[in-house]
Design an enzyme around this catalytic site. Structure first.
Site, PDB file in Angstrom:
ATOM      1  N   HIS A  97      41.186 -24.233   9.359  1.00  0.00           N
ATOM      2  CA  HIS A  97      42.416 -24.899   8.914  1.00  0.00           C
ATOM      3  C   HIS A  97      42.241 -25.338   7.458  1.00  0.00           C
ATOM      4  O   HIS A  97      41.141 -25.729   7.053  1.00  0.00           O
ATOM      5  CB  HIS A  97      42.725 -26.106   9.806  1.00  0.00           C
ATOM      6  CG  HIS A  97      44.084 -26.670   9.525  1.00  0.00           C
ATOM      7  ND1 HIS A  97      44.317 -27.523   8.480  1.00  0.00           N
ATOM      8  CD2 HIS A  97      45.279 -26.448  10.125  1.00  0.00           C
ATOM      9  CE1 HIS A  97      45.615 -27.827   8.455  1.00  0.00           C
ATOM     10  NE2 HIS A  97      46.219 -27.185   9.439  1.00  0.00           N
ATOM     11  N   GLU A 137      49.287 -19.950   7.027  1.00  0.00           N
ATOM     12  CA  GLU A 137      49.793 -21.269   6.673  1.00  0.00           C
ATOM     13  C   GLU A 137      49.652 -21.491   5.162  1.00  0.00           C
ATOM     14  O   GLU A 137      48.558 -21.847   4.696  1.00  0.00           O
ATOM     15  CB  GLU A 137      48.998 -22.360   7.393  1.00  0.00           C
ATOM     16  CG  GLU A 137      49.074 -22.296   8.895  1.00  0.00           C
ATOM     17  CD  GLU A 137      48.780 -23.648   9.522  1.00  0.00           C
ATOM     18  OE1 GLU A 137      49.665 -24.179  10.205  1.00  0.00           O
ATOM     19  OE2 GLU A 137      47.680 -24.179   9.308  1.00  0.00           O
TER      20      GLU A 137
HETATM   21  P1  PGA Z   1      52.997 -29.078   9.535  1.00  0.00           P
HETATM   22  O1  PGA Z   1      51.449 -28.649   9.707  1.00  0.00           O
HETATM   23  O2  PGA Z   1      53.763 -28.412  10.647  1.00  0.00           O
HETATM   24  O3  PGA Z   1      52.990 -30.577   9.651  1.00  0.00           O
HETATM   25  O4  PGA Z   1      53.450 -28.608   8.191  1.00  0.00           O
HETATM   26  C1  PGA Z   1      51.067 -27.360  10.072  1.00  0.00           C
HETATM   27  C2  PGA Z   1      49.576 -27.279  10.194  1.00  0.00           C
HETATM   28  O5  PGA Z   1      48.862 -27.896   9.397  1.00  0.00           O
HETATM   29  O6  PGA Z   1      49.038 -26.578  11.096  1.00  0.00           O
END
Ligand code: PGA
Length: 260
Positions: free
Chosen positions: A101, A171
């Site tokens: 992440h 992401e």
């Molecule tokens: P968010 O986070 O939906 O709050 O933007 C996504 C993540 O970090 O997996």
């Protein structure tokens, strides 16, 4: 052919009592809305300290929810203070584990090589790694949206066996927690580039069955527009996964009308 996955990354939120309350509410809301777990898989990723309580609840109530952890050690056991092994997660019936992440990459110095070691450790314990990749705002300006995530996924999946089950989450770092999601077109473009790179490295069959998620400011109001893109197979949801009504509404995306 690929079952959509809606995954809730709670990050460092909710103690084990709050976790029980949320999971109960989430499962009931999903049941009330006629959620079909075969059509859309829903998974929650609580902090380590909640896993046992959530696992017990899911098993006792037979909730149709998958369980995942937010990180794991690349090692089996030993002198790694504060770390948690894949074996321990498997013993708690975890099915998934997030690796790489962006918050771990940024705050804990996790390199692509460490992410690769963690993905391999997960697979060794029969856990499906949810490998996170994504560009920062600076990367975006310099290299566009696809180059960095594609390079990250190639390293993260080095040495992964051809029959392995993995999930990849795209992401964009600038979209996480910002309220500013990527456009569905960008999500599709990057996911298509990720799938092509995975096919090149691991074969078309591997790429075809690998689920690619979009993450970054996903809400019930924008989920349908992402899910209507052919290479987006689900979402990794942070903030909105802490609200059971909102998270259940995200998992109901097939019933939403596309807004794009
Ligand atoms: P968010 O986070 O939906 O709050 O933007 C996504 C993540 O970090 O997996």
């Amino acid at each position: 052919m690929r079952t959509p996955l809606i995954a809730g990354n709670w990050k460092m939120n909710l103690d084990h009592l709050q976790a029980i309350a949320l999971v109960q509410k989430l499962a009931w809301t999903l049941q009330d809305s006629g959620h079909d777990p075969k059509a859309v898989e829903v998974a929650v990723f609580p902090p380590f300290t909640d896993l046992r309580s959530v696992q017990t609840l899911i098993a006792a109530e037979r909730f149709e929810l998958a369980l995942g952890a937010q990180d794991l050690s690349p090692y089996e056991s030993g002198a790694y203070t504060g770390d948690v092994s894949g074996a321990f997660l498997k013993a708690l019936a975890a099915a998934y584990v997030i690796v790489g992440h962006s918050e771990r990459r940024a705050m804990h110095g996790e390199t692509d090589e460490i992410v690769n070691a963690k993905a391999l450790a997960a697979l060794k314990h029969d856990l499906v790694p949810v490998v996170c990749v994504g560009e920062t705002a600076e990367d975006l300006e310099r290299h566009g949206s696809s180059a960095v995530p594609v390079a990250q996924v190639r390293t993260a999946l080095l040495g992964v066996p051809d029959d392995a089950d993995v999930v990849v989450a795209y992401e964009p770092v600038w979209a996480i927690g910002s309220g500013r999601a990527a456009t569905p077109d960008t999500a599709q473009e990057v996911c298509a580039a990720l799938r092509a790179a995975i096919a090149e490295d691991h074969g078309q069959a591997f790429a075809d069955r690998t689920r690619l998620l979009y993450g970054g400011s996903v809400k019930s109001g924008n989920i349908a527009s992402f899910m209507h893109r052919p290479d987006v197979d689900g979402a990794l949801v942070g903030g909105a996964s802490l609200d059971p009504g909102e998270f259940a509404a995200i998992a109901r995306f097939p019933k939403h009308v596309s807004i794009d």
